[in-house]
Design a protein around this motif. Structure first.
Motif, short mmCIF file in Angstrom:
data_model
loop_
_atom_site.label_atom_id
_atom_site.label_comp_id
_atom_site.label_asym_id
_atom_site.label_seq_id
_atom_site.Cartn_x
_atom_site.Cartn_y
_atom_site.Cartn_z
N UNK A 30 -11.38 -4.42 -4.44
CA UNK A 30 -10.25 -5.04 -3.74
C UNK A 30 -9.51 -4.01 -2.90
N UNK A 31 -9.34 -2.83 -3.47
CA UNK A 31 -8.65 -1.79 -2.71
C UNK A 31 -9.47 -1.40 -1.48
N UNK A 32 -10.76 -1.19 -1.67
CA UNK A 32 -11.61 -0.79 -0.55
C UNK A 32 -11.62 -1.84 0.54
N UNK A 33 -11.62 -3.10 0.13
CA UNK A 33 -11.60 -4.18 1.11
C UNK A 33 -10.28 -4.16 1.88
N UNK A 34 -9.19 -3.89 1.16
CA UNK A 34 -7.88 -3.94 1.82
C UNK A 34 -7.71 -2.81 2.84
N UNK A 35 -8.52 -1.77 2.76
CA UNK A 35 -8.42 -0.71 3.77
C UNK A 35 -9.67 -0.65 4.65
N UNK A 36 -10.48 -1.69 4.61
CA UNK A 36 -11.73 -1.71 5.36
C UNK A 36 -11.48 -1.63 6.86
N UNK A 37 -10.40 -2.21 7.31
CA UNK A 37 -10.10 -2.21 8.75
C UNK A 37 -9.28 -0.99 9.16
N UNK A 38 -9.27 0.05 8.31
CA UNK A 38 -8.53 1.28 8.60
C UNK A 38 -7.08 1.04 9.01
N UNK A 39 -6.32 0.41 8.14
CA UNK A 39 -4.92 0.18 8.49
C UNK A 39 -4.14 1.49 8.42
N UNK A 40 -2.96 1.50 9.02
CA UNK A 40 -2.13 2.71 8.92
C UNK A 40 -1.46 2.77 7.55
N UNK A 41 -1.20 1.58 7.03
CA UNK A 41 -0.48 1.53 5.75
C UNK A 41 -1.16 0.50 4.86
N UNK A 42 -1.24 0.78 3.58
CA UNK A 42 -1.70 -0.25 2.66
C UNK A 42 -0.62 -0.50 1.61
N UNK A 43 -0.30 -1.78 1.42
CA UNK A 43 0.69 -2.16 0.41
C UNK A 43 -0.03 -2.62 -0.85
#
Lengths: 263, 325, 385
Positions: free
Chosen positions: A162-175
């Motif tokens: 889930x974490x990897x998916x949430x940063x898959x699009x290379x966001x600047x910030x992850x909540x």
């Protein structure tokens, strides 16, 4: 002495060397007569792991929703990834990742289908998706699980995925909204190592939690009591200040001031 | 120890100990017919009267299954277990009238008020609020001011107090609490454990499960559980004392890089993040704090702080669980 | 310690069971009335349904224009036309001169029904008993068409009754009756039993199964199972509130149909209530059976809402006559309790027949109630899976 050591980024923020990725100025949200978030101000630097702590009903979720552009603040200003949270909420949403307690994975989809789904939602280029999916699974050591249904995975794996998916699009910030409940100690550490790696890549990590042992892993923490920021500092400094061994004890002392009991 | 032996053991426990409940040779998961040379498949443990006994392990370890077997909600595939001297399969009706059970989820009627919930649970257990008010008074008075409020509108901590009151209202001799502190904030968690201590002093046996290692030290005895198997059973202090490796905590200005650098050092056994420091076990006895510090400074780490530390239950859990991987 | 044990060993006495039951039933009522939607569905939906169905049919039928092709021009045809005119359902538009005109006037003049008499109608009626009358309606709207023909047939039938009593020549009329009588007897009269049948199944089966599934879903079932409460107390306490509400609904529907829709209750009220109670039992036990196999409210809703409602509406004879269904569906319709309920209700309410006419239906419904209750009690789980 301690204050100047620790994380490079914090120093830079404190010295005002570069623009923070998240900044809140007197951010306030009221629901009727109830002030959920009461004029909070803070800055978070690039690549920082920032812990947002508080008891149930202290206003954590409301504050985070405002920062994600889901709720309009009653007053005050906020900027996330350089965009105004009130006027440019669409831009804000494009630049952030989000992972909640429930992992926001679709249990009935296979691992690769989940990755594809989120990549699609965030507009990752079609050509990139397949090779990057393989790359991601290789890094996680999940190659053999590519075709498994998510619901068949152990909790710790789901969490990492889930974490990897949430940063898959290379966001600047992850909540991360209360991300690590109930996984085993080893899986939990692997999860935090993933977070460290993301932070090394320059992704800012904003974690809300009420588990104080989680707070210990953050670079900097902010403690919310009754919608106000009661303390914002490095975990070590807080422990030193209260002369205790753990963040839990720090929190117990702070939360005693709370008046909002029956939320 | 085989399953058959543990059945023999169960007789021993049964007659020799005045144990409030003894669960022996429970097979928790999987196909009962599967060939199991692995003797760890069965769970064997006993709980003494008036003890706070912690079942500690991650989600999916089998805690809820174990609780459901002991509260007669599930049938074990093999093995036997007794609660308060009654067999969980044959005498399930007797067990049902004398245990209190708080399931993992918040299981009260959200649309009923605090008082109505308590009344309903009192009556299904053949009692009244008045009859046993003294038992729950200490807990219930925290939420009594809100007794006309609907349970769904309570905060996490108050819901938990209400659930505990409901589980206690019929004067159970054994209390089963399945992850009572999940989703509850630190202050309420602390209050909750204080309540448990009070109940213990009234002679109620408490079996409590939790995924949080930091709650282990609050139990008299704990069983660490993972993948349906117990890793160890002992008092928290004994478990920590049994940790026989040298444990250091290391801190530097770059924690992420520090993990890799420590793992590359031959004298370091395992290394894992532990809050704002990393914990390492030292396998090379010649390694000193100073030499490791020098090694790290060579690798560009600043503000290196290394200290020898006592293990926590969490360290023990990691240590015990690691060989299995 | 000894005291402690005794306290536990003490077998619960009857008053305690009773108290359990009362407190638990109160709780169920609170669940129902605290949820606005549940209350609305339970109390307002039945009223809405009966009014919509009833008036929907009523207003469509009233004052339908009809035309007549009458080559005989005799007493009987005149009498029948008059009979149609005296009813509030029909107004006369015109007489047509040739059969060829008939098709056109449907399209051009908005006529709902054409009555075509055979030649020498009265003569044939008196002597050969072979007088024919043809009722032509617009088949594109089969419901209205069948209702119109039913009304017209009834009116023609009643004219013949008049004839019988006036002239005392019954034996010659008989063939006519067969010819003209519409065996499906459609119309608002026969819809009321159908609506009652559907509403009761909706409230009893759906709500009971949902309310038990909810206990499972929110985890309270675990505590209830780990308590000394007997399953039968739990089941009764779950069922009683819906039983009471069903009775309230039954009374409301009957009052509405008698005073608002003006559907008379011809037969015995006692029999009618007896059959309804029996049907409520069947519906409740179906609800219990569903809840014993289902763990989620959503699934309970789908099963009772879709899998149950559809056959109840379509195969019970409420909307379509069973006689005109394919033989397989006719066979299936036998296991639909609503079919037997509707037959019994029509016999009592509309036709005013006595108990002897519904013995078969009552027997079948009793058997079904017994079967479902036994099955659901047997299926009720004392443990989790």
């Amino acid at each position: 002495m301690e204050k100047e050591t620790d994380i490079e980024n914090c120093k830079k923020v404190l010295l005002g060397e570069f623009e923070p990725v998240i900044s809140a100025k007197n951010l306030t949200k009221t629901f009727g007569h109830f002030t959920a978030v009461d004029s909070i101000s803070f800055d978070v630097a690039k690549g920082e792991i920032f812990g947002f702590l508080g008891a149930n009903g202290a206003g954590k979720t409301t504050a985070m929703r405002m920062l994600c552009g889901l709720l309009k603040p009653t007053s005050g200003k906020g900027k996330v990834a350089g965009y105004d949270i009130e006027k440019q909420s669409e831009q804000v949403k494009k630049n952030i990742g989000y992972m909640s307690q429930k992992f926001s994975l679709s249990e009935d989809l296979r691992v690769w289908e989940n990755i594809r789904l989120y990549a699609g939602i965030y507009g990752v280029h079609e050509r990139e998706i397949a090779p990057r999916t393989d790359e991601l699974l290789r890094q996680l050591g999940f190659e053999s699980e590519k075709n498994s249904l998510v619901k068949s995975l152990p909790l710790g794996w789901k969490q990492k995925l889930a974490f990897s998916v949430s940063i898959f699009h290379n966001p600047k910030i992850v909540f991360l909204d209360e991300p690590t409940g109930g996984v085993d100690p080893a899986a939990r550490r692997q999860f935090w190592e993933l977070i460290y790696q993301a932070a090394d890549r320059g992704i800012t990590v904003f974690v809300t939690t009420h588990y104080m042992d989680e707070a210990e892993y953050c670079n900097r923490v902010c403690i919310l009591v009754d919608g106000r920021i009661e303390a914002i500092d490095l975990p070590r400094n807080l422990k030193e200040q209260f002369n205790v061994k753990s963040m839990d004890e720090v929190f117990q002392q702070m939360a005693r001031k709370a008046t909002r009991k029956a939320d | 120890m085989s399953v058959i032996e543990s059945k023999n053991l169960s007789k021993n426990y049964f007659s020799a100990k005045s144990g409030k409940f003894a669960g022996i040779g429970l097979r928790l998961s999987g196909d009962p017919k599967s060939p199991s040379g692995d003797l760890g498949d069965g769970l064997c443990f006993e709980v003494d009267k008036g003890e706070i006994y912690g079942i500690i392990g991650p989600d999916g370890a089998g805690k809820t299954t174990l609780f459901r077997i002991l509260t007669t909600l599930l049938l074990p595939d093999s093995g036997t277990a007794t609660v308060d001297g009654f067999d969980v399969v044959k005498d399930f009706k007797k067990i049902r009238s004398r245990v209190g059970y708080m399931p993992g989820r918040f299981s009260l009627y959200q649309d009923l008020t605090v008082e109505e919930n308590l009344k309903v649970f009192a009556s299904i257990f053949n009692t009244t609020i008045e009859e046993n008010y003294h038992l729950i008074k200490d807990i219930y008075q925290h939420i009594e001011p809100f007794k006309t409020r609907r349970a769904g509108a309570l905060s996490g901590g108050m819901k938990q107090k209400l659930a505990l009151s409901c589980a206690l209202i019929h004067k159970p001799s054994v209390l089963f609490l399945d992850e009572p502190t999940t989703g509850v904030d630190p202050v309420s968690r602390k209050e909750f454990w204080e309540m448990l201590k009070k109940l213990k002093s009234e002679g109620i046996t408490i079996l409590v499960s939790t995924p949080y290692m930091d709650e282990a030290s609050l139990c008299d005895r704990i069983a660490l559980i993972q993948n349906g198997e117990f890793l160890t059973i002992d008092s928290p202090q004994n478990i920590v004392n049994k940790f026989n490796k040298i444990l250091w905590s290391v801190h530097s200005n770059n924690m992420s890089k520090l993990l890799n650098d420590l793992r590359s050092h031959a004298g370091v056994g395992v290394c894992y993040a532990f809050g704002d420091t990393h914990h390492i076990t030292v396998v090379d006895e010649k390694l000193t704090i100073n030499t490791l510090s020098d090694f790290l400074q060579e690798k560009d780490h600043k503000d290196v702080v290394i200290s020898k530390i006592e293990a926590t239950v969490e360290d023990c859990f990691m240590e015990l669980a690691i060989p299995k991987n | 310690m000894k005291f402690f044990n005794r306290w536990h060993e003490k077998q619960p006495e009857k008053p305690i069971r009773m108290r359990q039951f009362i407190v638990f039933t109160q709780k169920e009522f609170k669940h129902i009335f605290r949820d606005r939607w549940t209350t609305l569905i339970l109390l307002v939906l039945p009223i809405l349904m009966i009014i919509l169905f009833g008036f929907g049919i009523n207003t469509e039928i009233k004052n339908t224009k009809f035309a007549v092709y009458d080559p005989s021009h005799d007493v009987a045809t005149q009498g029948i036309v008059n009979k149609l005119l005296t009813s509030e359902y029909f107004t006369l538009s015109e007489f047509v001169n040739t059969p060829n005109e008939i098709e056109n006037i449907f399209k051009e003049k908005g006529i709902g029904l054409v009555v075509v008499f055979s030649e020498k109608f009265y003569e044939n009626l008196l002597h050969t008993g072979d007088a024919q009358v043809q009722l032509i309606t617009d088949g594109t709207d089969p419901n209205t068409a069948s209702i119109l023909t039913a009304y017209a047939s009834n009116l023609i039938f009643s004219y013949q009754q008049d004839l019988i009593s006036a002239q005392d020549i019954p034996y010659q009329i008989k063939p006519e009756i067969k010819l003209l009588y519409n065996p499906t007897l459609k119309g608002v009269y026969s819809t009321v039993p159908g609506i009652i049948g559907v509403i009761l199944i909706l409230i009893c089966a759906m709500m009971t199964s949902i309310s038990i599934a909810r206990e499972k879903e929110q985890g309270t079932m675990e505590i209830l199972l780990v308590s000394p409460m007997k399953p039968i107390v739990l089941i009764l306490a779950k069922v009683v509130p819906f039983f009471c509400i069903s009775i309230v609904n039954l009374v409301t529907i009957l009052l509405l149909s008698v005073f608002v829709l003006e559907v008379p209750i011809v037969g015995s009220l006692f029999l009618l209530i007896l059959v309804s109670l029996l049907y409520i039992f069947v519906a409740l036990s179906i609800g219990l059976l569903i809840s014993s196999v289902v763990d989620k409210q959503m699934v309970a809703l789908l099963i009772s809402g879709m899998a149950l409602m559809l056959p109840f509406v379509y195969l019970s004879g409420m909307m379509f006559p069973i006689e005109s269904m394919p033989i397989v569906l006719q066979w299936i319709s036998n296991i639909i309790p609503a079919k037997w309920f509707i037959i019994a209700m029509r016999n009592i309410m509309i036709k005013g027949l006595g108990f002897s006419s519904i013995v078969k239906e009552v027997a079948i419904l009793s058997f079904m109630a017994l079967f479902f209750i036994m099955l659901s009690l047997k299926k009720f789980k004392l443990r989790l899976e």
